[in-house]
Design a protein around this motif. Structure first.
Motif, PDB file in Angstrom:
ATOM      1  N   VAL A  40       0.864  -1.175   0.000  1.00  0.00           N
ATOM      2  CA  VAL A  40       0.000   0.000   0.000  1.00  0.00           C
ATOM      3  C   VAL A  40       0.905   1.231   0.000  1.00  0.00           C
ATOM      4  O   VAL A  40       1.748   1.385   0.887  1.00  0.00           O
ATOM      5  CB  VAL A  40      -0.932   0.019   1.230  1.00  0.00           C
ATOM      6  N   VAL A  41       0.735   2.075  -1.018  1.00  0.00           N
ATOM      7  CA  VAL A  41       1.588   3.252  -1.156  1.00  0.00           C
ATOM      8  C   VAL A  41       0.711   4.500  -1.130  1.00  0.00           C
ATOM      9  O   VAL A  41      -0.193   4.650  -1.952  1.00  0.00           O
ATOM     10  CB  VAL A  41       2.392   3.211  -2.480  1.00  0.00           C
ATOM     11  N   GLU A  42       0.989   5.378  -0.185  1.00  0.00           N
ATOM     12  CA  GLU A  42       0.270   6.639  -0.100  1.00  0.00           C
ATOM     13  C   GLU A  42       0.641   7.531  -1.280  1.00  0.00           C
ATOM     14  O   GLU A  42       1.762   7.472  -1.789  1.00  0.00           O
ATOM     15  CB  GLU A  42       0.609   7.368   1.213  1.00  0.00           C
ATOM     16  N   LYS A  43      -0.277   8.348  -1.723  1.00  0.00           N
ATOM     17  CA  LYS A  43      -0.075   9.230  -2.877  1.00  0.00           C
ATOM     18  C   LYS A  43       1.210  10.059  -2.738  1.00  0.00           C
ATOM     19  O   LYS A  43       1.979  10.181  -3.676  1.00  0.00           O
ATOM     20  CB  LYS A  43      -1.282  10.156  -3.019  1.00  0.00           C
ATOM     21  N   ASP A  44       1.454  10.600  -1.565  1.00  0.00           N
ATOM     22  CA  ASP A  44       2.628  11.447  -1.350  1.00  0.00           C
ATOM     23  C   ASP A  44       3.938  10.667  -1.367  1.00  0.00           C
ATOM     24  O   ASP A  44       5.012  11.276  -1.403  1.00  0.00           O
ATOM     25  CB  ASP A  44       2.513  12.203  -0.027  1.00  0.00           C
TER      26      ASP A  44
END
Length: 68
Positions: A40-44
């Protein structure tokens, strides 16, 4: 709490799918079939992950426009 590390060996035949979750400003990157691993990769943080992969590719001598 444990400091265990999970290691995932990515090969050419490992299915990799990206599932954007726009409602949560993140993307799930799923690896595998029956028992997928999910990153899971956050947008930022997407550019930070991309940069780390690029640095690794350059160090290994991977050629292509995507590394330049």
């Amino acid at each position: 709490m444990s400091n265990a590390m999970v290691r995932l060996h990515v090969t050419d035949d490992l299915p990799i799918r990206a599932y954007p979750q726009t409602f949560a400003d993140r993307v799930e990157i799923r690896f595998g079939k029956a028992f997928p691993v999910v990153l899971v990769v956050e947008k930022d943080s997407i550019n930070r992950l991309r940069s780390a992969l690029q640095d690794g590719g350059i160090a290994l001598g991977v050629e292509g426009d995507e590394w330049e």
